[in-house]
Design an enzyme around this catalytic site. Structure first.
Site, PDB file in Angstrom:
ATOM      1  N   VAL A 135      51.429 -27.839  -5.911  1.00  0.00           N
ATOM      2  CA  VAL A 135      50.653 -27.574  -7.126  1.00  0.00           C
ATOM      3  C   VAL A 135      50.179 -26.126  -7.094  1.00  0.00           C
ATOM      4  O   VAL A 135      49.689 -25.647  -6.056  1.00  0.00           O
ATOM      5  CB  VAL A 135      49.435 -28.508  -7.220  1.00  0.00           C
ATOM      6  CG1 VAL A 135      48.606 -28.176  -8.464  1.00  0.00           C
ATOM      7  CG2 VAL A 135      49.869 -29.963  -7.254  1.00  0.00           C
ATOM      8  N   SER A 177      39.944 -22.328 -11.142  1.00  0.00           N
ATOM      9  CA  SER A 177      39.012 -22.763 -10.103  1.00  0.00           C
ATOM     10  C   SER A 177      39.711 -23.401  -8.907  1.00  0.00           C
ATOM     11  O   SER A 177      39.132 -23.480  -7.819  1.00  0.00           O
ATOM     12  CB  SER A 177      37.989 -23.744 -10.689  1.00  0.00           C
ATOM     13  OG  SER A 177      38.633 -24.907 -11.198  1.00  0.00           O
ATOM     14  N   GLU A 183      41.733 -31.901 -14.564  1.00  0.00           N
ATOM     15  CA  GLU A 183      42.405 -31.006 -15.509  1.00  0.00           C
ATOM     16  C   GLU A 183      42.716 -31.733 -16.814  1.00  0.00           C
ATOM     17  O   GLU A 183      43.734 -31.458 -17.458  1.00  0.00           O
ATOM     18  CB  GLU A 183      43.706 -30.483 -14.878  1.00  0.00           C
ATOM     19  CG  GLU A 183      43.550 -29.883 -13.486  1.00  0.00           C
ATOM     20  CD  GLU A 183      42.682 -28.640 -13.481  1.00  0.00           C
ATOM     21  OE1 GLU A 183      43.057 -27.655 -14.121  1.00  0.00           O
ATOM     22  OE2 GLU A 183      41.610 -28.668 -12.851  1.00  0.00           O
TER      23      GLU A 183
END
Length: 218
Positions: A5, A10, A87
């Site tokens: 990923v 952040s 997300e």
């Protein structure tokens, strides 16, 4: 099977999930923009925060961190479930090639099939997409938005510091952060006249920095 990923916001400084490897690098043909509304972390439905998403841009590169999750399907599933909850304002997952810094004129990716969370740049089909805005307007929104996880400006300042820490500062992020600092330095009587940006989301230029000595707080 191994899960990779890419984090460009952040996730760079606060991944929040169990991973086995972190590599600093970049993806191609995308640039970081503050065009996405956040209504449940750093903002609210009435006064959304502005957070990072990616915009396709031929020739651009976006630096960040790639995380590898090994250990079998269950561990990967837990990581993805966490990421999808966190997300949730991103409506798409894209597979990209990931590169690291080297001296080659024709770099090759060190990992392919890396997942990155992105958002559709369409205000009709994507209710969280805010689109671009003038720098001062974006800065005012970031300076005033606050949510359950903290204020919007902290997110921006932490991103600015994270890019500094990985030694790939970004002019766009620095310029926006400095404009937010200007907003915060305004006299109180002027601040009182600046209303926070109201959401349409339904409820459910700084010169290149030549020194490494920087201040990231407001």
């Amino acid at each position: 099977m191994v899960l990779w990923v890419f984090g460009y916001g952040s996730l760079i400084w606060n991944p929040g999930f169990d991973f086995d490897e972190k590599i600093i690098g970049y993806i191609k043909d995308y640039k970081r923009v503050f065009d996405l509304a956040c209504i449940d972390h750093r903002g609210t439905p009435e006064h959304p925060a502005r957070t990072c998403t990616l915009e396709q841009s031929t020739g651009a590169i976006c630096w960040g961190a790639a995380y590898c999750v090994r250990g079998g399907p269950e561990k990967e599933k837990l990581a993805m479930e966490y990421l999808e909850r966190r997300e949730c304002e991103y409506d798409s997952k894209t597979l990209v090639e990931f590169y690291t810094e080297n001296d080659s004129s024709t770099p090759t990716p060190i990992v392919t099939g890396v997942i990155v969370f992105t958002s559709t740049p369409d205000k009709v089909s994507n209710k969280y997409y805010l689109g671009p805005a003038p720098l001062e307007e974006m800065a005012r929104q970031i300076a005033t938005a606050t949510g359950p996880c903290g204020n919007n400006r902290e997110y921006l300042f932490k991103l600015e510091k994270a890019m500094y820490d990985i030694e790939h500062e970004e002019e766009y992020v620095i310029e926006l952060a400095n404009e937010v600092r200007k907003q915060l330095d305004l006299p109180e009587e002027v601040k009182a006249l600046l209303k926070p940006v109201v959401s349409r989301v339904p409820v459910k230029s700084q010169a290149h920095v030549s020194t490494r000595q920087r201040v990231f707080a407001s």
